[in-house]
Design an enzyme around this catalytic site. Structure first.
Site, PDB file in Angstrom:
ATOM      1  N   ALA A  25      -5.648  -4.618   5.817  1.00  0.00           N
ATOM      2  CA  ALA A  25      -5.914  -5.863   5.094  1.00  0.00           C
ATOM      3  C   ALA A  25      -5.568  -7.055   5.973  1.00  0.00           C
ATOM      4  O   ALA A  25      -4.635  -7.001   6.781  1.00  0.00           O
ATOM      5  CB  ALA A  25      -5.061  -5.902   3.828  1.00  0.00           C
ATOM      6  N   GLY A  47      -5.498  -0.196   5.604  1.00  0.00           N
ATOM      7  CA  GLY A  47      -6.902  -0.172   5.197  1.00  0.00           C
ATOM      8  C   GLY A  47      -7.843   0.292   6.289  1.00  0.00           C
ATOM      9  O   GLY A  47      -8.949   0.770   5.997  1.00  0.00           O
ATOM     10  N   GLU A  73      -7.800   3.850   5.870  1.00  0.00           N
ATOM     11  CA  GLU A  73      -8.489   4.145   4.602  1.00  0.00           C
ATOM     12  C   GLU A  73     -10.007   4.047   4.753  1.00  0.00           C
ATOM     13  O   GLU A  73     -10.747   4.853   4.189  1.00  0.00           O
ATOM     14  CB  GLU A  73      -7.993   3.198   3.505  1.00  0.00           C
ATOM     15  CG  GLU A  73      -6.555   3.513   3.127  1.00  0.00           C
ATOM     16  CD  GLU A  73      -6.043   2.641   1.993  1.00  0.00           C
ATOM     17  OE1 GLU A  73      -6.198   1.406   2.088  1.00  0.00           O
ATOM     18  OE2 GLU A  73      -5.522   3.201   1.020  1.00  0.00           O
ATOM     19  N   GLU A 132       1.700   1.269   4.895  1.00  0.00           N
ATOM     20  CA  GLU A 132       1.929   0.303   3.810  1.00  0.00           C
ATOM     21  C   GLU A 132       3.368   0.218   3.324  1.00  0.00           C
ATOM     22  O   GLU A 132       3.853  -0.872   3.002  1.00  0.00           O
ATOM     23  CB  GLU A 132       1.018   0.627   2.612  1.00  0.00           C
ATOM     24  CG  GLU A 132      -0.428   0.216   2.788  1.00  0.00           C
ATOM     25  CD  GLU A 132      -1.284   1.233   3.533  1.00  0.00           C
ATOM     26  OE1 GLU A 132      -0.715   2.198   4.092  1.00  0.00           O
ATOM     27  OE2 GLU A 132      -2.505   1.054   3.546  1.00  0.00           O
TER      28      GLU A 132
END
Ligand code: COA
Length: 258
Positions: free
Chosen positions: A64, A109, A112, A132
């Site tokens: 992110a 992310g 991900e 995270e």
């Protein structure tokens, strides 16, 4: 300014996240554009495989966009996560085959996004990690679930609870990446992989992808029944007959995706 550079090569497209100065982090604008591109290739029938990579040699995607995140309210973060989850699900559910070409760090992310892709190729300098918990959050783009399904709960907990980063060789050794590319040959290896996919019958490839993904959460008996239903979908295709004809005539098949 577009967030991605797109290189269209017939049935294969290469999408490069064009945000090197922020290490290709996922901003709202980038996510919106990714969603639009996934819809475009999933609703059209021309593009059969997409290679996703990042600009530069430092990062595939640094997760992110933490600078943008700093100015977000809790509701903004929820809305961002919704968008991320919907977009990554669309990647997973697309008839296109997505290949992540990991040119550098894929964190949070970034990992991900790579996990939502069907296949992963890594450059020697690639690093992966669901980091995270170091930031007081948990993976919110499907990481706790997709990583666990891919490498099992023991290894997933080792990575997620420690927020540890792993290098390309270790990622390969546990099945988190499918191919290691030699230095300087990442896109070449990813492209060869994409070509090895798109040479096959289009409906068969997408049906096999969905059979694997949809069967994952099912009990074995139900999963085998699902496979049989999926087989019915290919049984009716012109491509199946072309495959048999080509075999008999000792030539390469020419598939139409019908
Ligand atoms: N969001 C926004 N900007 C980011 C970013 C992110 N996730 N990751 C890196 N950047 C920015 C840095 O702030 C820096 O900007 P600046 O030049 O304005 O200071 C620039 O990208 C370069 O970062 P730097 O750390 O110097 O690059 P590097 O090549 O040495 O390392 C990473 C690259 C990806 C390994 C490192 O930046 C990193 O660890 N980033 C954080 C990843 C992360 O924790 N993601 C969230 C997981 S939930």
């Amino acid at each position: 300014m577009p967030e991605f550079k797109v290189d269209a090569r017939g049935a294969i497209e290469i999408w490069t996240i064009d945000g090197e100065s922020r290490r290709n982090a996922v901003s709202r604008a980038m996510l919106r554009e990714l969603g639009e591109m996934v819809t475009r290739v999933s609703t059209g029938r021309q593009v059969r495989a997409v290679i996703v990579t990042g600009a530069g040699d430092k990062a595939f995607c640094a997760g992110a966009d933490l600078k943008e995140r700093a100015g977000m309210s809790e509701d903004d973060v929820r809305a961002f996560l919704d968008g991320l989850r919907v977009t990554l699900r669309a990647v997973e559910q697309s008839d296109c085959v997505f290949i992540a070409a990991l040119n550098g760090a894929a964190l949070g992310g970034g990992t991900e996004l790579a996990l939502a892709c069907d296949l992963r190729v890594a450059a020697p300098a690639a690093e992966l990690g669901l980091t995270e918990v170091k930031l007081g959050i948990i993976p919110g783009g499907g990481g706790t679930q997709r990583l666990t399904r891919l490498i099992g709960p023991g290894r997933a907990k080792d990575l997620i609870l420690t927020a540890r980063r792993l290098n390309a060789a270790e990622a390969f050794s546990i099945g988190l990446v499918n191919r290691l590319a030699p230095e300087g040959h990442l896109l070449e290896v990813a492209f060869q992989l994409a070509e090895a996919v798109v040479v096959n019958a289009p409906i068969a490839v997408s049906t096999a992808k969905h059979a694997i993904d949809e069967g994952l959460g099912l009990e074995l008996g139900d999963a085998l029944a699902l496979e049989l239903r999926k087989y019915e979908e290919v049984l009716k295709t012109e491509d199946r007959l072309e495959g048999l004809r080509a075999f008999a005539e000792k030539r390469a098949p020419v598939y139409q995706g019908r």
